[in-house]
Design a protein around this motif. Structure first.
Motif, short mmCIF file in Angstrom:
data_model
loop_
_atom_site.label_atom_id
_atom_site.label_comp_id
_atom_site.label_asym_id
_atom_site.label_seq_id
_atom_site.Cartn_x
_atom_site.Cartn_y
_atom_site.Cartn_z
N GLN A 63 0.83 -1.20 0.00
CA GLN A 63 0.00 0.00 0.00
C GLN A 63 0.87 1.26 0.00
OE1 GLN A 63 -3.30 -0.16 -0.32
NE2 GLN A 63 -3.61 2.00 -0.24
N ALA A 64 1.86 1.29 0.85
CA ALA A 64 2.70 2.49 0.96
C ALA A 64 3.70 2.58 -0.18
CB ALA A 64 3.45 2.46 2.30
N GLY A 65 4.22 1.46 -0.62
CA GLY A 65 5.29 1.50 -1.61
C GLY A 65 4.84 1.60 -3.04
N PHE A 66 3.68 1.03 -3.36
CA PHE A 66 3.26 1.01 -4.75
C PHE A 66 2.01 1.82 -5.02
CE2 PHE A 66 5.57 -3.01 -4.16
CZ PHE A 66 6.59 -2.80 -5.06
N VAL A 67 0.96 1.58 -4.23
CA VAL A 67 -0.32 2.23 -4.50
C VAL A 67 -0.22 3.73 -4.27
CG1 VAL A 67 -2.75 2.32 -3.82
CG2 VAL A 67 -1.59 0.12 -4.00
N ALA A 68 0.36 4.14 -3.17
CA ALA A 68 0.48 5.58 -2.90
C ALA A 68 1.42 6.25 -3.91
CB ALA A 68 0.99 5.79 -1.48
N ALA A 69 2.51 5.59 -4.25
CA ALA A 69 3.45 6.16 -5.23
C ALA A 69 2.78 6.29 -6.61
CB ALA A 69 4.70 5.30 -5.32
N PHE A 70 2.01 5.28 -7.00
CA PHE A 70 1.31 5.35 -8.28
C PHE A 70 0.30 6.50 -8.28
CE2 PHE A 70 -2.16 4.41 -11.14
CZ PHE A 70 -1.50 4.07 -12.30
N SER A 71 -0.44 6.62 -7.20
CA SER A 71 -1.43 7.68 -7.11
C SER A 71 -0.77 9.06 -7.20
CB SER A 71 -2.21 7.56 -5.80
OG SER A 71 -3.19 8.56 -5.72
N ASN A 72 0.36 9.23 -6.54
CA ASN A 72 1.07 10.50 -6.61
C ASN A 72 1.60 10.77 -8.01
OD1 ASN A 72 0.63 10.97 -3.90
ND2 ASN A 72 2.58 10.10 -3.27
N ALA A 73 2.13 9.76 -8.67
CA ALA A 73 2.69 9.93 -10.00
C ALA A 73 1.62 10.10 -11.07
CB ALA A 73 3.57 8.73 -10.35
N ALA A 74 0.42 9.58 -10.82
CA ALA A 74 -0.65 9.63 -11.82
C ALA A 74 -1.70 10.68 -11.48
CB ALA A 74 -1.32 8.26 -11.93
N ALA A 75 -1.30 11.72 -10.83
CA ALA A 75 -2.18 12.85 -10.52
C ALA A 75 -3.44 12.44 -9.78
CB ALA A 75 -2.53 13.62 -11.80
N GLY A 76 -3.28 11.57 -8.78
CA GLY A 76 -4.40 11.18 -7.93
C GLY A 76 -5.24 10.04 -8.44
N GLN A 77 -4.91 9.49 -9.60
CA GLN A 77 -5.68 8.36 -10.13
C GLN A 77 -5.33 7.10 -9.37
OE1 GLN A 77 -8.09 8.81 -12.32
NE2 GLN A 77 -7.58 10.98 -12.36
N ARG A 78 -6.25 6.12 -9.37
CA ARG A 78 -5.99 4.88 -8.65
C ARG A 78 -5.54 3.79 -9.61
NH1 ARG A 78 -10.83 1.52 -8.58
NH2 ARG A 78 -12.45 2.60 -9.72
N MET A 79 -4.91 2.77 -9.06
CA MET A 79 -4.43 1.64 -9.85
C MET A 79 -5.60 0.76 -10.25
SD MET A 79 -1.00 0.51 -7.78
CE MET A 79 -0.50 -0.68 -9.01
N LEU A 80 -5.45 0.08 -11.39
CA LEU A 80 -6.45 -0.89 -11.81
C LEU A 80 -6.34 -2.15 -10.97
CD1 LEU A 80 -6.03 -0.60 -15.67
CD2 LEU A 80 -7.95 0.25 -14.32
N ASP A 81 -7.45 -2.84 -10.78
CA ASP A 81 -7.43 -4.11 -10.09
C ASP A 81 -6.70 -5.14 -10.94
OD1 ASP A 81 -8.97 -3.09 -8.03
OD2 ASP A 81 -10.85 -3.62 -9.01
N VAL A 82 -6.13 -6.13 -10.30
CA VAL A 82 -5.42 -7.19 -11.01
C VAL A 82 -6.45 -8.13 -11.64
CG1 VAL A 82 -3.84 -9.12 -10.78
CG2 VAL A 82 -3.46 -7.05 -9.47
N ARG A 83 -6.30 -8.35 -12.93
CA ARG A 83 -7.20 -9.26 -13.64
C ARG A 83 -6.36 -10.20 -14.50
NH1 ARG A 83 -12.14 -5.59 -15.92
NH2 ARG A 83 -12.85 -4.86 -13.88
#
Length: 66
Positions: free
Chosen positions: A31-51
């Motif tokens: 959560q801290a290492g990937f999801v938050a970093a992605f959200s910061n880098a992508a202007a607040g967008q969230r990551m897609l679910d794994v499919r």
């Protein structure tokens, strides 16, 4: 024999507690290492679910619009 069974039960409980703690730590690290970093880098967008089967264009648009 009864003492040995109780010792095995305690051992399994300890193992379950250790595994639960490791899972919680892994979740926090992800959560801290990937999801938050992605959200910061992508202007607040969230990551897609794994499919496994992949994504359709409508899935991606719906994820980024909401």
């Amino acid at each position: 024999m009864d003492d040995r069974a109780q010792g095995n039960a305690r051992s399994l409980q300890g193992l379950a507690a250790i595994l639960a703690a490791l899972c919680l730590a892994l979740f926090a690290w992800i959560q801290a290492g990937f999801v938050a970093a992605f959200s910061n880098a992508a202007a607040g967008q969230r990551m897609l679910d794994v499919r496994i089967e992949g994504y359709e264009q409508a899935d991606i648009i719906a994820c980024w619009v909401t």
